[in-house]
Design a protein around this motif. Structure first.
Motif, mmCIF file in Angstrom:
data_model
loop_
_atom_site.group_PDB
_atom_site.id
_atom_site.type_symbol
_atom_site.label_atom_id
_atom_site.label_comp_id
_atom_site.label_asym_id
_atom_site.label_seq_id
_atom_site.Cartn_x
_atom_site.Cartn_y
_atom_site.Cartn_z
ATOM 1 N N MET A 660 0.794 -1.211 0.000
ATOM 2 C CA MET A 660 0.000 0.000 0.000
ATOM 3 C C MET A 660 0.832 1.269 0.000
ATOM 4 N N LEU A 661 2.119 1.171 0.360
ATOM 5 C CA LEU A 661 2.938 2.362 0.535
ATOM 6 C C LEU A 661 2.995 3.186 -0.748
ATOM 7 N N PHE A 662 3.134 2.461 -1.895
ATOM 8 C CA PHE A 662 3.293 3.157 -3.163
ATOM 9 C C PHE A 662 2.066 4.003 -3.477
ATOM 10 N N ALA A 663 0.882 3.359 -3.253
ATOM 11 C CA ALA A 663 -0.357 4.074 -3.558
ATOM 12 C C ALA A 663 -0.496 5.306 -2.691
ATOM 13 N N ALA A 664 -0.121 5.194 -1.436
ATOM 14 C CA ALA A 664 -0.251 6.307 -0.495
ATOM 15 C C ALA A 664 0.705 7.427 -0.874
ATOM 16 N N VAL A 665 1.965 7.047 -1.043
ATOM 17 C CA VAL A 665 2.998 8.045 -1.316
ATOM 18 C C VAL A 665 2.707 8.750 -2.628
ATOM 19 N N SER A 666 2.225 7.973 -3.616
ATOM 20 C CA SER A 666 1.956 8.593 -4.918
ATOM 21 C C SER A 666 0.821 9.598 -4.808
ATOM 22 N N LYS A 667 -0.027 9.521 -3.732
ATOM 23 C CA LYS A 667 -1.090 10.499 -3.516
ATOM 24 C C LYS A 667 -0.645 11.630 -2.590
ATOM 25 N N GLY A 668 0.632 11.539 -2.153
ATOM 26 C CA GLY A 668 1.159 12.581 -1.263
ATOM 27 C C GLY A 668 0.764 12.363 0.190
ATOM 28 N N LEU A 669 0.362 11.134 0.555
ATOM 29 C CA LEU A 669 -0.014 10.835 1.940
ATOM 30 C C LEU A 669 1.122 10.110 2.651
ATOM 31 N N THR A 670 1.171 10.254 3.982
ATOM 32 C CA THR A 670 2.095 9.413 4.736
ATOM 33 C C THR A 670 1.334 8.169 5.167
ATOM 34 N N PHE A 671 2.016 7.066 5.161
ATOM 35 C CA PHE A 671 1.408 5.811 5.596
ATOM 36 C C PHE A 671 2.375 5.102 6.541
ATOM 37 N N ASN A 672 1.919 4.785 7.666
ATOM 38 C CA ASN A 672 2.787 4.024 8.574
ATOM 39 C C ASN A 672 1.982 2.987 9.339
ATOM 40 N N THR A 673 2.719 2.032 9.862
ATOM 41 C CA THR A 673 2.109 0.954 10.645
ATOM 42 C C THR A 673 2.782 0.916 12.003
ATOM 43 N N HIS A 674 2.057 0.372 12.982
ATOM 44 C CA HIS A 674 2.670 0.294 14.316
ATOM 45 C C HIS A 674 2.119 -0.917 15.083
ATOM 46 N N ILE A 675 3.043 -1.595 15.733
ATOM 47 C CA ILE A 675 2.651 -2.647 16.682
ATOM 48 C C ILE A 675 3.674 -2.665 17.802
ATOM 49 N N GLU A 676 3.214 -2.812 19.033
ATOM 50 C CA GLU A 676 4.128 -2.831 20.180
ATOM 51 C C GLU A 676 5.084 -4.003 20.050
ATOM 52 N N GLU A 677 6.372 -3.740 20.293
ATOM 53 C CA GLU A 677 7.371 -4.795 20.133
ATOM 54 C C GLU A 677 7.211 -5.901 21.161
ATOM 55 N N THR A 678 6.646 -5.541 22.320
ATOM 56 C CA THR A 678 6.536 -6.543 23.397
ATOM 57 C C THR A 678 5.445 -7.556 23.134
ATOM 58 N N LEU A 679 4.560 -7.259 22.174
ATOM 59 C CA LEU A 679 3.450 -8.179 21.959
ATOM 60 C C LEU A 679 3.918 -9.431 21.209
ATOM 61 N N PRO A 680 3.241 -10.561 21.474
ATOM 62 C CA PRO A 680 3.618 -11.774 20.760
ATOM 63 C C PRO A 680 3.362 -11.608 19.248
ATOM 64 N N ASP A 681 4.151 -12.310 18.457
ATOM 65 C CA ASP A 681 4.088 -12.143 17.011
ATOM 66 C C ASP A 681 3.323 -13.269 16.350
ATOM 67 N N GLU A 682 3.551 -14.484 16.820
ATOM 68 C CA GLU A 682 2.977 -15.621 16.122
ATOM 69 C C GLU A 682 1.581 -15.927 16.646
ATOM 70 N N LEU A 683 0.600 -15.876 15.743
ATOM 71 C CA LEU A 683 -0.786 -16.080 16.128
ATOM 72 C C LEU A 683 -1.373 -17.233 15.336
ATOM 73 N N ILE A 684 -2.545 -17.665 15.793
ATOM 74 C CA ILE A 684 -3.263 -18.704 15.061
ATOM 75 C C ILE A 684 -4.463 -18.053 14.408
ATOM 76 N N GLY A 685 -4.673 -18.259 13.128
ATOM 77 C CA GLY A 685 -5.815 -17.666 12.454
ATOM 78 C C GLY A 685 -5.646 -17.795 10.944
ATOM 79 N N ASP A 686 -6.416 -16.965 10.211
ATOM 80 C CA ASP A 686 -6.383 -17.022 8.754
ATOM 81 C C ASP A 686 -5.604 -15.813 8.240
ATOM 82 N N PRO A 687 -4.325 -15.981 7.901
ATOM 83 C CA PRO A 687 -3.485 -14.832 7.542
ATOM 84 C C PRO A 687 -3.981 -14.133 6.273
ATOM 85 N N GLN A 688 -4.515 -14.916 5.295
ATOM 86 C CA GLN A 688 -4.974 -14.303 4.052
ATOM 87 C C GLN A 688 -6.117 -13.340 4.325
ATOM 88 N N ARG A 689 -7.032 -13.799 5.229
ATOM 89 C CA ARG A 689 -8.201 -12.972 5.528
ATOM 90 C C ARG A 689 -7.798 -11.743 6.319
#
Lengths: 803, 118
Positions: A660-689
């Motif tokens: 998505m970064l390209f689409a955002a930047v090409s529109k002149g928007l900033t795009f960023n993501t954030h997740i706390e580093e202390t949180l667990p990373d590996e989850l159970i679920g449907d990654p595609q969804r």
């Protein structure tokens, strides 16, 4: 009249008291007084004897005292200084001087005699100065050194010694004490004697201060001395009394008793002896007269008790007068007392009683004293109180009863009126109810299940609007409804209602009825069950309503719905097919244009390359559109599957960012993501969804935001719930629009669609996927303030990472 | 054989042509088969380095062919790129195929992947 009679009676009572008193007094005067008089003599004698016994002891003691006094006196005289020397010198003048000087205070000494050791008389002082035989004997004995005491008799010189020759002229008798006289060297130089005549004066001295006691002294049978006391106790004595005793009345003296006394006896004469001249009576005792422990004569004591006869007479007279006065006073007292204490109170009481009986219940007797009369008055008052109370109570009760009766009467009247009013109201109510029933098209029933379990229709709406049958049919036969009226196909089903009711549950079912004219209608039978606490039976309150119209509408609706469902299914299948068919040529277009652009078919200029890009973009757009349509179609067909497998949340976020970064930047928007580093990373679920959700939302955000930023964050909430937030600084979504933006093919503003493109399926797909994952999506937004989509998903943390 | 051999099994001729042209630009030797049955027959003799396999094929489906390839010991070293327009089906084959590409397939993407599998 009555009162007066009572008074007379009471007077007679007083008189009776007095009569009894007089009789008692007479008895006392006639019988008791003489006995008392004679008893007086006995008592006097007893008292006299006792007195004499006491007196004899006293008199004897007095005699002994007098003897010791005399002996002391002679001893004092004998030891007078210079006496012994004077005697030795035979100096009579000096002796006389010393003795008289020394003895001057002692008037009772009647004679002095002093002799030398040779027996010569040195000095003699007395009546005649003679030394008689007894005195000489005493002096002689005293010369030997022992003090002496004895009786000495002074004999008349004219008579022979020891003989009395004439009556009344007895020789004087002395009590004489003799002691030796010593010179300065302690040698006896003589003897001294002093004597005291036993005459009347001496006896008076001995009998000093005695009353009623006469004392006589005898020697042999001769009276030597006497002491007669004046008699003040009973009757005043006269000179004659004393003289007669003295001179003539000695005949009461018993010579024999004197002789016995002189022999040592004490003789009590246990009778009164009356001295004739005075009439006084005496008790007499004869007793020995001791001098120096030897009997020297006899003493006679007379106790003068006075003239007893006169005394007795006077005593009885005085007593009789006193008793009479006492009786008169007592009688008067009784009369007064009975008037005061009995007659008057009783009269008062009688008057009060009279008043009371005439009806004055308030009068009370005066309670004067605390005695029986007072008690009577109190008792009367108490009785009067009780009676008054009873009367008052009775009247009060009669009044109360009358009042109660009146009240009851009023109440009854009121109740009758009320009842009439209630009946009228009831009738009105019934009329109204009847009107209501008539206007109701429902069949109303009240059925009682008796304790035996038999159903009976208690009440039915009077007009039977549903079935066309007369009401009486159902009233007489409860079973007519279930067996005849209910549609044959529904009877088994409808019997379920009866079972539920039997189990105590309210029930509502719908079934068909066959009316009397054969037409079929749908009804809803709703029944409520309630136990009747009075009869113990169970009562069912039910309403049967015609729902035919509703049923028909429902049927029509169901039919329409079925048709719609089929159409929808067809649409979905069509969509799927169309999408696939669209995809193939799109793929071809895209492929060829890309190849063209790559110069596979010969080199192209910049203008051609730009056109190729435009074609590629349009094709991508079309492809995307087709993808979404395809996805929507799949969801509608229920062909959505959610997988459960381990995946890395951060990796997915990185992929989304990369895409998505390209689409955002090409529109002149900033795009960023954030997740706390202390949180667990590996989850159970449907990654595609999960990725699809993130891309859809981010894509949407970028699409609608003209300037500013888009931000994607993930956070752990609780209990395996994860929150995905996509926030933008776009135009925001109005409140009313927030309700439908998740519906398919809807966008807030049609112009935006036209401007930005898109099917309007993105949010719908997101919501449906989230729902399939048991999560939820909400939007927080307001116009001009951007929008934040918040997805909550139940994603489990992979087990090995959880610890 | 210096040139890498890619077999394209694709019923749509245009798509197959595009794949072939693209791979040729990346210096692949290509052959196109448009029928599932014919593809199976060809695979009994040939052993391509890469197979670009469409799932939607006449007579024999791509899934069948994929099973066959995996069962054939001789084709053990052959890499399979599955192309499909159906994302759902693509997901199902994620494990069995070496790569799954969703149609429309980007030419650059295909070339890049093919080069990596070479």
């Amino acid at each position: 009249m009555k009162v007066k009679a009572t008074m007379l009676k009471n007077l007679r009572i007083g008189a009776k008291f007095n009569l009894i008193l007089l009789l008692g007094t007479s008895f006392f005067l006639l019988f008791v007084l003489p006995i008392l008089g004679s008893q007086l003599r006995v008592l006097t004698k007893q008292f006299g004897v006792q007195r004499l016994e006491e007196e004899t002891t006293v008199i004897q003691n007095h005699f002994a005292d007098a003897e010791r006094e005399l002996q002391s006196l002679v001893a004092v005289l004998a030891s007078a200084p210079g006496l012994g020397e004077a005697v030795k010198r035979d100096d009579e003048i000096r002796v006389r001087q010393i003795l008289l000087f020394t003895a001057a205070p002692f008037e009772q000494i009647d004679e002095f005699d002093l002799i030398t050791v040779e027996g010569e008389q040195v000095f003699s002082l007395g009546e005649d100065g003679m030394i008689d035989e007894e005195k000489n004997a005493l002096l002689t004995l005293a010369l030997e050194g022992e003090p002496q005491l004895g009786i000495t008799v002074k004999h008349q010189a004219s008579t022979a010694a020891g003989k009395d020759d004439s009556q009344g002229h007895n020789p004087p008798i002395y009590l004489t004490a003799a002691v030796p006289v010593y010179d300065s060297s302690g040698v006896i130089v003589g003897a001294l004697s002093i004597g005291q005549q036993l005459d009347d004066d001496y006896l008076a001295h001995i009998n000093f201060s005695r009353s009623q006691i006469h004392l006589l002294l005898f020697r042999g049978t001769q009276l030597i001395a006497q002491h007669i006391v004046p008699d003040h106790s009973v009757l005043p004595p006269t000179e004659a009394d004393l003289a007669q005793i003295h001179l003539t009345d000695m005949n009461f003296i018993d010579p024999e008793a004197i002789t016995r006394a002189e022999n040592g006896e004490v003789v009590y004469i246990n009778e009164f002896v009356t001295i004739e001249s005075s009439g006084n009576e005496h008790l007499i005792v004869y007793m020995p007269f001791y001098v120096d422990d030897e009997i020297a004569g006899a003493m006679v004591l007379l106790f003068n008790v006075g003239n007893l006869a006169v005394f007795q007479t006077q005593f009885t007279q005085n007593l009789a007068i006193l008793v009479t006065i006492f009786v008169i006073l007592t009688a008067l007292g009784i009369i007064l007392f009975t008037r005061r204490a009995i007659t008057i109170p009783i009269r008062n009481l009688a008057q009060v009683a009279e008043q009371f009986t005439t009806g004055d219940l308030t009068v009370r007797a005066p309670v004067g004293s605390n005695d029986e009369i007072g008690f009577l008055a109190r008792s009367f008052n108490k009785m009067a109180d009780e009676l008054a109370h009873v009367f008052a109570d009775l009247e009060a009760r009669v009044a109360n009863r009358t009042q109660a009766l009146r009240q009851t009467n009023e109440k009854l009247t009121r109740e009758v009126a009320e009842r009439l009013a209630v009946e009228a109201a009831l009738k009105e109510s019934e009329d109204q109810l009847r009107q209501v029933y008539a206007s109701i098209s429902d069949h109303i029933y009240v059925t009682e299940i008796t304790r035996k379990g038999r159903p009976v229709n208690r009440f039915l709406s009077p007009t039977e609007p549903l079935t066309g049958y007369p009401v009486e049919v159902f009233l007489t036969d409860w079973g007519f409804w279930p067996t005849q009226v209910i549609h044959p196909d529904d009877r088994a089903f409808a019997s379920g209602q009866a079972k539920r009711l039997a189990a105590g549950q309210d029930s509502e079912i719908e079934y068909r009825l066959v009316r009397s004219d054969g037409t079929i209608i749908w009804v809803r039978d709703s029944a409520r069950i309630e136990p009747d606490s009075e009869t113990g039976a169970t009562v069912i309150y039910g309403v049967v309503s015609d729902i035919t119209e509703r049923k028909e509408a429902e049927a029509a609706l169901a039919k329409a719905y079925d048709q719609a469902s089929i159409a929808s299914q067809l649409k979905s299948e069509l969509l799927a097919n169309v999408s696939h068919e669209l995809r193939t040529p799109l793929g071809a277009i895209l492929g060829y244009v890309e190849l063209l652009k790559k110069g596979v078919f010969g080199s192209i200029n910049d203008k051609q390359a730009t056109i190729a890009d435009e074609v590629i973009d349009s094709t991508h757009y079309l492809t995307n559109l087709v993808d979404e349509l395809l996805e929507q179609a799949r969801i509608e067909r229920g062909q959505i599957t959610i997988y459960e497998e381990p995946f890395s949340l951060r990796q997915i976020m990185r992929q989304v960012e990369a895409k998505m970064l390209f689409a955002a930047v090409s529109k002149g928007l900033t795009f960023n993501t954030h997740i706390e580093e202390t949180l667990p990373d590996e989850l159970i679920g449907d990654p595609q969804r999960v990725q699809q959700i993130m891309i859809n939302l981010t894509n949407n955000a970028i699409k609608f935001t003209q300037e500013g930023s888009v931000r994607l964050t993930c956070d752990y909430q609780d209990e395996s719930h994860w929150v995905i937030e996509v926030a933008d600084t776009g135009p925001g979504i109005p409140k009313q629009a927030q309700a439908y933006i998740f519906e398919p093919f809807r966008q807030v503003d049609g112009s935006i669609t036209r401007k930005h493109g898109g099917t309007g399926l993105g949010l719908s797909i997101v919501r449906q996927i989230v729902a399939a994952m048991n999560g939820e999506v909400v939007v927080k937004s307001a116009p001009g303030q951007g929008a934040t989509f918040i997805i909550t998903l139940p994603l489990k943390i992979a087990q090995e990472r959880m610890v | 054989m210096s040139q890498t051999y890619a077999l394209i099994i694709e019923d749509d001729r245009k798509q197959a042509d595009i794949f072939a042209l693209a791979l040729q630009t990346a210096d692949f030797k290509t052959k196109v088969i448009t029928d599932g049955q014919k593809a199976l027959e060809a695979l009994t003799t040939e052993s391509p380095d890469i197979i670009v396999l469409d799932l939607h094929l006449p007579h024999v489906s791509g899934t069948e062919i994929l099973k066959h390839i995996q069962a054939d010991e001789r084709l053990k070293s052959t890499r399979v790129i599955v192309t499909t327009a159906d994302a759902q089906v693509g997901e199902l084959l994620h494990k069995t195929a070496d790569l799954v590409l969703l149609k429309p397939v980007s030419i650059d993407q295909l070339i890049g992947l093919a080069n990596r599998l070479r």
